[in-house]
Scaffold this active site. Sequence first.
Site, PDB file in Angstrom:
ATOM      1  N   LYS A  25       0.996  -1.115   0.053  1.00  0.00           N
ATOM      2  CA  LYS A  25       0.078   0.024   0.164  1.00  0.00           C
ATOM      3  C   LYS A  25       0.834   1.227  -0.077  1.00  0.00           C
ATOM      4  O   LYS A  25       1.956   1.300   0.314  1.00  0.00           O
ATOM      5  CB  LYS A  25      -0.950   0.142   1.148  1.00  0.00           C
ATOM      6  CG  LYS A  25      -0.165  -0.035   2.717  1.00  0.00           C
ATOM      7  CD  LYS A  25       0.223   1.167   3.135  1.00  0.00           C
ATOM      8  CE  LYS A  25       0.823   1.080   4.542  1.00  0.00           C
ATOM      9  NZ  LYS A  25       1.638   2.428   5.012  1.00  0.00           N
ATOM     10  N   PRO A 110       8.970  -4.185  -0.277  1.00  0.00           N
ATOM     11  CA  PRO A 110      10.212  -3.791   0.776  1.00  0.00           C
ATOM     12  C   PRO A 110       9.884  -4.105   2.213  1.00  0.00           C
ATOM     13  O   PRO A 110       8.690  -3.866   2.693  1.00  0.00           O
ATOM     14  CB  PRO A 110      10.652  -2.486   0.425  1.00  0.00           C
ATOM     15  CG  PRO A 110       9.194  -1.631  -0.205  1.00  0.00           C
ATOM     16  CD  PRO A 110       8.400  -2.804  -0.903  1.00  0.00           C
ATOM     17  N   VAL A 111      10.823  -4.623   2.663  1.00  0.00           N
ATOM     18  CA  VAL A 111      10.722  -4.959   4.066  1.00  0.00           C
ATOM     19  C   VAL A 111      11.078  -3.566   4.769  1.00  0.00           C
ATOM     20  O   VAL A 111      11.927  -2.681   4.700  1.00  0.00           O
ATOM     21  CB  VAL A 111      11.870  -5.937   4.608  1.00  0.00           C
ATOM     22  CG1 VAL A 111      12.000  -6.126   5.834  1.00  0.00           C
ATOM     23  CG2 VAL A 111      11.521  -7.215   3.940  1.00  0.00           C
ATOM     24  N   ALA A 112      10.137  -3.463   6.105  1.00  0.00           N
ATOM     25  CA  ALA A 112      10.400  -2.032   6.522  1.00  0.00           C
ATOM     26  C   ALA A 112      10.310  -0.918   5.787  1.00  0.00           C
ATOM     27  O   ALA A 112      11.214   0.040   5.982  1.00  0.00           O
ATOM     28  CB  ALA A 112      11.512  -2.223   7.543  1.00  0.00           C
ATOM     29  N   ALA A 116       3.427  -1.769   4.118  1.00  0.00           N
ATOM     30  CA  ALA A 116       2.731  -2.910   5.026  1.00  0.00           C
ATOM     31  C   ALA A 116       2.869  -4.282   4.303  1.00  0.00           C
ATOM     32  O   ALA A 116       1.870  -5.186   4.429  1.00  0.00           O
ATOM     33  CB  ALA A 116       1.330  -2.476   4.987  1.00  0.00           C
ATOM     34  N   GLY A 118       4.561  -6.850   5.677  1.00  0.00           N
ATOM     35  CA  GLY A 118       4.258  -7.788   6.836  1.00  0.00           C
ATOM     36  C   GLY A 118       2.976  -8.003   6.964  1.00  0.00           C
ATOM     37  O   GLY A 118       2.456  -8.936   7.116  1.00  0.00           O
ATOM     38  N   ALA A 120       0.545  -7.366   4.867  1.00  0.00           N
ATOM     39  CA  ALA A 120       0.005  -7.949   3.616  1.00  0.00           C
ATOM     40  C   ALA A 120       0.157  -9.367   3.800  1.00  0.00           C
ATOM     41  O   ALA A 120      -0.762 -10.082   3.461  1.00  0.00           O
ATOM     42  CB  ALA A 120       0.859  -7.426   2.510  1.00  0.00           C
ATOM     43  N   ASP A 152      -2.725  -2.267   9.945  1.00  0.00           N
ATOM     44  CA  ASP A 152      -2.598  -2.269   8.457  1.00  0.00           C
ATOM     45  C   ASP A 152      -3.100  -3.566   7.712  1.00  0.00           C
ATOM     46  O   ASP A 152      -3.378  -3.724   6.744  1.00  0.00           O
ATOM     47  CB  ASP A 152      -1.285  -1.951   7.920  1.00  0.00           C
ATOM     48  CG  ASP A 152      -0.674  -0.662   8.025  1.00  0.00           C
ATOM     49  OD1 ASP A 152      -1.781   0.304   8.016  1.00  0.00           O
ATOM     50  OD2 ASP A 152       0.385  -0.338   8.038  1.00  0.00           O
TER      51      ASP A 152
END
Length: 322
Positions: A25, A110-112, A116, A118, A120, A152
């Site tokens: 998102k 992308p991580v961090a 969102a 994680g 997702a 999220d």
Amino acid sequence: MSARDGNTASEWVPTGSVTVRVPGKVNLYLDVGDRRDDGYHELTTVFHAVSLLDEVTVRTADILSLEMTGEGAESLPTDERNLAWRAAELMADHVGRSPDVAISIEKTIPVAGGMAGGSADAAAVLVAMNSLWELGVPRRDLHALAAQLGSDVPFALHGGTALGTGRGEELATVLTRNTFHWVLAFSPGGLSTAKVFAEIDRLRAEEDRTLPPRLESPEPVLAALASGDPAQLAPLLGNDLQPAALSLDSTLRRTLRAGVDAGALAGVVSGSGPTCAFLCGSAGAAVDVGTELAGAGVCRTVRVASGPVQGARVVPSPSNAG
């Protein structure tokens, strides 16, 4: 009760696997209130799901397991610290079973990165287990489970474009005409959501600090989305967390400037950052901006995406092979 307790378990749980695609998102608008007594902040946000998709496959197994590949996967835990793992436990608990599934996640979000990813993946696990176990859990119940996992997660189920309130978990669908085209600039590192919120609290507490005016109303953004005109939407993109993200990672200023210099209509830090999202006037313009931004040396990598796209959905199987 464990799934192994009854002799009907093997009949009740089909063999095979289910794959779900789920979008990242972008926050087109993020109004962050002051810190509440419970530690959370009241949020008003416009979520927009974009075509940057993680793929989550859930298989029947003897024990819960999690493996991850792709974008930033090596930095993520593969145990109960991972939201996808907790989603499997929550779904199993909801239906009184043991979470005996093997989860495989192919990361593209992308991580961090403030997109969102994680959350997702957690939403995708709920949808996949609902399908794999043929549970028929209704959408509203999935939403309630998602909200227990994080603010999220419900939007990753919902997809499209939505107005989020509360902690972001209370959603209302937003009418969006047209497809909007984006360039997403990934940063070399990540930013902790908790640290970014703590930083905005710190900045607001400094009496001699001049911050940009706080956002006041999402209504102009909603009107621009209904019009379908990216030029109308562009000047309205806003994020109250952006000053905090820029304070923690000053290189983002260069990234934001470079995207606009490359021809984007506007740029904004997505959520808690550090991913920067650039709105472009057309699909062709997004490719041009992405190409130029990729060569500018201001970010780790660039992706072109569009939105809105649907939320977590089962991928139709090309065959019945498990």
